[in-house]
Design a protein around this motif. Structure first.
Motif, PDB file in Angstrom:
ATOM      1  N   ASP A  58     -28.334  78.271 -20.070  1.00 13.72           N
ATOM      2  CA  ASP A  58     -27.960  79.684 -20.040  1.00 13.72           C
ATOM      3  C   ASP A  58     -27.792  80.308 -21.427  1.00 13.72           C
ATOM      4  OD1 ASP A  58     -25.676  78.159 -20.486  1.00 13.72           O
ATOM      5  OD2 ASP A  58     -24.392  79.406 -19.234  1.00 13.72           O
ATOM      6  N   THR A  59     -28.331  79.661 -22.456  1.00 12.18           N
ATOM      7  CA  THR A  59     -28.265  80.187 -23.819  1.00 12.18           C
ATOM      8  C   THR A  59     -29.010  81.511 -23.909  1.00 12.18           C
ATOM      9  OG1 THR A  59     -28.210  77.938 -24.723  1.00 12.18           O
ATOM     10  CG2 THR A  59     -28.824  79.710 -26.245  1.00 12.18           C
ATOM     11  N   LYS A 108     -22.922  88.071 -25.312  1.00 11.60           N
ATOM     12  CA  LYS A 108     -23.984  87.094 -25.062  1.00 11.60           C
ATOM     13  C   LYS A 108     -23.438  85.666 -25.106  1.00 11.60           C
ATOM     14  CE  LYS A 108     -27.399  90.067 -25.430  1.00 11.60           C
ATOM     15  NZ  LYS A 108     -27.930  90.907 -24.579  1.00 11.60           N
ATOM     16  N   ARG A 109     -24.129  84.774 -24.375  1.00 13.86           N
ATOM     17  CA  ARG A 109     -23.835  83.339 -24.416  1.00 13.86           C
ATOM     18  C   ARG A 109     -24.591  82.764 -25.617  1.00 13.86           C
ATOM     19  NH1 ARG A 109     -24.607  84.736 -19.253  1.00 13.86           N
ATOM     20  NH2 ARG A 109     -26.737  83.952 -19.272  1.00 13.86           N
ATOM     21  N   ASP A 136     -19.729  84.908 -26.589  1.00 13.71           N
ATOM     22  CA  ASP A 136     -19.183  83.820 -25.787  1.00 13.71           C
ATOM     23  C   ASP A 136     -19.906  82.557 -26.270  1.00 13.71           C
ATOM     24  OD1 ASP A 136     -18.199  82.080 -23.870  1.00 13.71           O
ATOM     25  OD2 ASP A 136     -19.496  82.845 -22.272  1.00 13.71           O
ATOM     26  N   ILE A 138     -20.997  78.958 -26.219  1.00  8.42           N
ATOM     27  CA  ILE A 138     -21.058  77.968 -25.131  1.00  8.42           C
ATOM     28  C   ILE A 138     -21.379  76.566 -25.626  1.00  8.42           C
ATOM     29  CG2 ILE A 138     -21.595  79.690 -23.377  1.00  8.42           C
ATOM     30  CD1 ILE A 138     -24.550  78.752 -23.539  1.00  8.42           C
TER      31      ILE A 138
END
Length: 172
Positions: A58-59, A108-109, A136, A138
């Motif tokens: 999910d990057t 954004k991730r 965010d 991750i």
């Protein structure tokens, strides 16, 4: 498992012997001069390819840390099509006056991309700046983990950290 030919090629071009002070303040007899493999397009491409499977699915943005993480983030960006941001050690005092340049990370991730990590002090500093820009974070993906044990950053205990290679892979 790391491609053994890549590890051997990195060791040949970037592993230096002597007495070196690391960013962490530790003294080491082996130093991985990341600029030597980052400046070689063929090696940089191979390192980037080793890092691809480590990226969370999910990057949304790759954030390369100044200075060594920038070429790696760019190389990974070229392969994945993910946008890249570049994290300065501190906000510049001119122009945009930003610490995080390039792709917008707000909401954004983001995965932090670093070259060599021993303790993660620079990563923790960058994480604060990227978080302050609204991202965010991750995970952290590095080319070489030269710290002790499993990759982890004490100042970011809940942050997943993965490495394409370790000092052991490189014979250090």
């Amino acid at each position: 498992m790391i491609d053994p030919t890549l590890a051997a090629d990195i060791r040949e071009i970037a592993s230096l012997q002597g007495t070196f002070r690391l960013r962490s303040g530790q003294i080491s007899r082996t130093y991985f001069d990341k600029y030597r493999f980052e400046a070689d397009p063929a090696l940089l491409r191979r390192v980037a390819n080793e890092m691809l499977p480590l990226l969370p699915a999910d990057t949304e943005v790759l954030a390369g840390l100044e200075l060594g993480g920038v070429p790696i983030a760019t190389a990974v960006s070229l392969v994945t099509g993910l946008p890249a941001a570049f994290v300065r050690k501190e906000a510049k005092e001119y122009g945009t006056c930003l610490a995080v340049e390039g792709a917008d990370v707000r909401g954004k991730r983001v995965v932090l991309i670093e070259d060599v990590i021993t303790t993660g002090g620079a990563v923790a500093d960058a994480a604060r700046l990227v978080s302050a820009a609204g991202a965010d974070i991750i995970g952290v993906v590095c080319a070489i983990w030269r710290g002790n044990g499993k990759p982890a950053i004490a100042a970011l205990p809940d942050m997943p950290v993965t490495a394409a290679m370790t000092a052991a892979d490189l014979g250090g």
